[in-house]
Write a protein that holds these residues in place. Structure first.
Motif: not given
Length: 179
Positions: A24-28, A64-68, A74-82, A94-103
């Motif tokens: 599903y993703g990764f917790l950083l 890449v998501r900066e939300e938690l 503890p120590g979590a900074v963000g997620l990388v999610v499918a 196309p353009g799905q992430f244009a409104e809020t460009t992820p890092p």
């Protein structure tokens, strides 16, 4: 994954996340990768997970998501999610992430979708695309990895200042960001 450039430098920890037996993703945790090389190190770990039989059914785009999540580690900074796939049922558009460009965006390909650079290794592959703002002098950056489940890396490449159209993975990821 740890990176230690100096005694005060915090490490980057990565925990894979599963949902219904699929990746599903990764917790950083600790801190975000600082540069393309650190993102490439993260990508090696992600591709190794994609190489685990049955964990990734199809080529999948991760954001890449900066939300938690609620009640984060503890120590979590963000997620990388499918987020979905580029082809098949309900593909990303196309353009799905244009409104809020992820890092950053990643695409992970399971072994059945990866041409082998070294024939005797069954590998998964992936690409991380870190969009820039070229008109402001901030270049696009990317890294590509091929690796097997045991950690053998058969390809590793990083670039800055790239034209996203020059590679199929970066072109597809850039298309998802295009307004």
């Amino acid at each position: 994954m740890t990176s230690s450039e100096g005694p005060s430098r915090r490490s980057i920890e990565v925990a894979p996340l599963q949902s219904h037996g699929a990746l599903y993703g990764f917790l950083l945790m600790g801190r975000w990768p600082d540069d393309t090389v650190e993102w490439a190190k993260f990508l090696v770990l992600a591709v190794r997970m994609a190489a685990v039989p049955g964990l990734l059914g199809a080529s999948t785009v991760f954001r890449v998501r900066e939300e938690l999540p609620e009640d984060p580690q503890p120590g979590a900074v963000g997620l990388v999610v499918a987020e979905g796939t580029l082809v098949g049922d309900n593909p990303l558009r196309p353009g799905q992430f244009a409104e809020t460009t992820p890092p950053g965006l990643l695409v992970l390909h399971p072994p059945k979708s990866t041409p082998r650079a070294v024939p005797e290794y069954e590998v998964a592959s992936g690409c991380v695309f870190l969009p820039g703002l070229p008109h402001l002098g901030l270049d696009h950056r990317a890294a590509w990895v091929q690796a097997d489940v045991e950690g053998t890396v058969t390809r590793l490449d990083t670039r800055t200042g790239l034209d996203p159209a020059g590679n199929a993975d970066t072109a597809a990821l850039a298309l998802l960001l295009a307004a």
